[in-house]
Design a protein around this motif. Sequence first.
Motif, PDB file in Angstrom:
ATOM      1  N   PRO A   1       0.785  -1.135  -0.010  1.00  0.00           N
ATOM      2  CA  PRO A   1       0.107   0.004   0.043  1.00  0.00           C
ATOM      3  C   PRO A   1       0.859   1.306  -0.156  1.00  0.00           C
ATOM      4  CG  PRO A   1       0.273  -0.692   2.369  1.00  0.00           C
ATOM      5  CD  PRO A   1       0.830  -1.892   1.355  1.00  0.00           C
ATOM      6  N   CYS A   2       0.499   2.301  -0.517  1.00  0.00           N
ATOM      7  CA  CYS A   2       0.970   3.678  -0.638  1.00  0.00           C
ATOM      8  C   CYS A   2       0.046   4.758  -0.159  1.00  0.00           C
ATOM      9  CB  CYS A   2       1.606   3.952  -2.216  1.00  0.00           C
ATOM     10  SG  CYS A   2       2.529   2.880  -2.598  1.00  0.00           S
ATOM     11  N   MET A   3       0.683   5.739   0.457  1.00  0.00           N
ATOM     12  CA  MET A   3      -0.114   6.648   1.138  1.00  0.00           C
ATOM     13  C   MET A   3       0.854   7.978   1.443  1.00  0.00           C
ATOM     14  SD  MET A   3      -0.014   4.866   4.906  1.00  0.00           S
ATOM     15  CE  MET A   3      -0.380   3.261   3.980  1.00  0.00           C
TER      16      MET A   3
ATOM     17  N   GLY B   1      10.439   8.435  -4.495  1.00  0.00           N
ATOM     18  CA  GLY B   1      11.167   9.208  -5.169  1.00  0.00           C
ATOM     19  C   GLY B   1      10.502  10.683  -5.796  1.00  0.00           C
ATOM     20  N   GLY B   2      11.518  11.550  -6.199  1.00  0.00           N
ATOM     21  CA  GLY B   2      10.552  12.670  -6.775  1.00  0.00           C
ATOM     22  C   GLY B   2      10.189  13.494  -5.707  1.00  0.00           C
ATOM     23  N   GLU B   3       9.506  14.674  -6.147  1.00  0.00           N
ATOM     24  CA  GLU B   3       8.839  15.449  -5.368  1.00  0.00           C
ATOM     25  C   GLU B   3       7.596  15.104  -4.608  1.00  0.00           C
ATOM     26  OE1 GLU B   3       8.436  19.063  -7.550  1.00  0.00           O
ATOM     27  OE2 GLU B   3      10.418  19.521  -7.772  1.00  0.00           O
ATOM     28  N   SER B   4       6.931  13.946  -4.976  1.00  0.00           N
ATOM     29  CA  SER B   4       5.942  13.559  -4.666  1.00  0.00           C
ATOM     30  C   SER B   4       6.086  13.003  -3.078  1.00  0.00           C
ATOM     31  CB  SER B   4       5.275  12.357  -5.438  1.00  0.00           C
ATOM     32  OG  SER B   4       4.234  11.850  -4.733  1.00  0.00           O
ATOM     33  N   LEU B   5       4.999  13.257  -2.294  1.00  0.00           N
ATOM     34  CA  LEU B   5       5.079  12.694  -0.754  1.00  0.00           C
ATOM     35  C   LEU B   5       4.500  11.204  -0.904  1.00  0.00           C
ATOM     36  CD1 LEU B   5       3.857  15.619   1.084  1.00  0.00           C
ATOM     37  CD2 LEU B   5       6.100  14.978   0.811  1.00  0.00           C
ATOM     38  N   LEU B   6       4.365  10.431  -2.061  1.00  0.00           N
ATOM     39  CA  LEU B   6       3.840   8.952  -2.127  1.00  0.00           C
ATOM     40  C   LEU B   6       4.957   8.373  -1.365  1.00  0.00           C
ATOM     41  CD1 LEU B   6       1.503   7.471  -3.072  1.00  0.00           C
ATOM     42  CD2 LEU B   6       2.875   7.035  -5.229  1.00  0.00           C
ATOM     43  N   THR B   7       4.594   7.254  -0.447  1.00  0.00           N
ATOM     44  CA  THR B   7       5.272   6.437   0.389  1.00  0.00           C
ATOM     45  C   THR B   7       4.634   5.130   0.695  1.00  0.00           C
ATOM     46  OG1 THR B   7       6.101   8.242   1.753  1.00  0.00           O
ATOM     47  CG2 THR B   7       6.430   6.333   2.419  1.00  0.00           C
ATOM     48  N   ALA B   8       5.795   4.165   0.272  1.00  0.00           N
ATOM     49  CA  ALA B   8       5.219   2.657   0.399  1.00  0.00           C
ATOM     50  C   ALA B   8       5.365   2.447   1.930  1.00  0.00           C
ATOM     51  CB  ALA B   8       5.618   1.864  -0.386  1.00  0.00           C
ATOM     52  N   VAL B   9       4.579   1.365   2.455  1.00  0.00           N
ATOM     53  CA  VAL B   9       4.831   0.725   3.614  1.00  0.00           C
ATOM     54  C   VAL B   9       5.143  -0.448   3.618  1.00  0.00           C
ATOM     55  CG1 VAL B   9       4.100   0.281   6.104  1.00  0.00           C
ATOM     56  CG2 VAL B   9       3.206   2.329   4.666  1.00  0.00           C
ATOM     57  N   THR B  10       6.587  -1.035   3.913  1.00  0.00           N
ATOM     58  CA  THR B  10       7.024  -2.540   3.783  1.00  0.00           C
ATOM     59  C   THR B  10       6.537  -3.358   4.788  1.00  0.00           C
ATOM     60  OG1 THR B  10       8.867  -2.080   5.046  1.00  0.00           O
ATOM     61  CG2 THR B  10       8.749  -1.527   2.846  1.00  0.00           C
ATOM     62  N   PRO B  11       6.520  -4.532   4.556  1.00  0.00           N
ATOM     63  CA  PRO B  11       5.685  -5.395   5.577  1.00  0.00           C
ATOM     64  C   PRO B  11       6.450  -5.615   6.910  1.00  0.00           C
ATOM     65  CG  PRO B  11       6.189  -6.684   3.451  1.00  0.00           C
ATOM     66  CD  PRO B  11       7.073  -5.310   3.134  1.00  0.00           C
TER      67      PRO B  11
END
Length: 472
Positions: free
Chosen positions: A315-317, A348-358
């Motif tokens: 999931p990303c958030m 990566g990049g300017e986006s704040l999109l972040t994945a949560v690892t297991p």
Amino acid sequence: MLDIPALGPAGPYRTRNRTSVADASGSPALDVAAVPGLVVSHWIDQLRDHAPLPVTEIPDVLRKAADIFEAEEILGDRLDAHERRVSALTGTPLAVVRAGDALITDTLRDVVRAPSAARPTGCAPVGTAVSEAPSAGAAWCRTGDVFAVHAAGNSPGVHAMWPEALALGYRIVVRPSHRDPLTPFRLVEALRRAGVPPAQLIMAPCDHATADLIIEHADRALVYGGQDVVDKYGDRADVRLQGPGRSKLVVAADQDRGAGLDLAVTGGLYHAGTACTATTGVLVERDPGGFAAELAAMLGKVAPAHPLVDGAVLPCMPRAAAERLTSVLLGRAKDAVVHLAPRAEPLGGESLLTAVTPAVVELASARDPLLSYELPFPCVWVAPFERTDVDVLDGSLVLSLLTGDRRLVAAATELTGVSNVYLGRPTSWTHPDVPHDGFLGEFLMRAKGLAHGVPPTGCVDAPAHPRSRSDI
């Protein structure tokens, strides 16, 4: 921003009050109508005044709706563009979104399957005329007229369930989740284009106070949520709860450890770990610490990826939300053994999109409450298991057993707080003939005694169990 109206009995309805919905990076993406309580109350009254579609017409209408859902442009998007928009909006991997939409259309094309399976054998099918029913028997009848759905946004697949209520003659009001109003809009619009009258099916985005009002005005309600929702509605017979799944896997010593690890990985990663049937707890009979270490090594290889990338499973958030989740997990697990710590991984990049690892955490006891603690990412709690302590398995939506011990299987199946029992399958396994959490028809319908014509030979025209007035 994309403008999302409500869908009322008279068509699209735009309100002065609007709700802004951000995408998975935190950027504004949608502007959604917020329907006030008085309007929703009036709409529900209109639903009650509208007769349902004839039962014989419903299968064709719903099959046509499946075609429209897949092929037509709605809100400016065809299906592929819609799915990419939902993935970017919610941070749900695109493969999960596509699987959820496929479940919706598959269900629409076979909508009578579940009601037929749920109907008691002693009841005539829904819509059977009295003159065509057995002279003495039962009819399967609705327990009300209006069905409310407070939807979740963790997967489009949650919207595969409620169309069954249309097949049973209910009029429906859908309150979409704030996270994903796009999927219910597409489904409701497709059903309307296929022939479901607008005064039989509405979509009402609204605030929490109005959502409560919808439940009070409806006859039956399907409500998704966490423990707070369970605490609020758990004692109500008119509310069907789809709360925490707390699904568990048991790996017994008499079975192959590798098979158990494969089941744990499959179940733990299912729908990015956000589904109620994703594996939350794993109980291991032999060497739970070693099992947890091996599981951590396997899940640790899962690479973070943008949700639109093929093969994405996490999931990303927004970054702040991801960091908050990892902090919650580590705070809860401070007295346990953390074999795999979750990370908030920026993409990566300017986006704040972040994945949560297991995450994989080993607990000292199967009675630790953390065994059932759910977080919206792949998080697996591993604990030791003793066959004499079968009660620790209770309270599971799905219980998967990897064992050849028939007595253990029988004892686990008898647990009243377990909805589904699978042998050698991941907790995430599904099949059209296996109910998710009992059949919805059990909640929406009832058997009603029916008799007509000349009494059968030998029938005494008197109550089988006479009662005095004081007994009534």
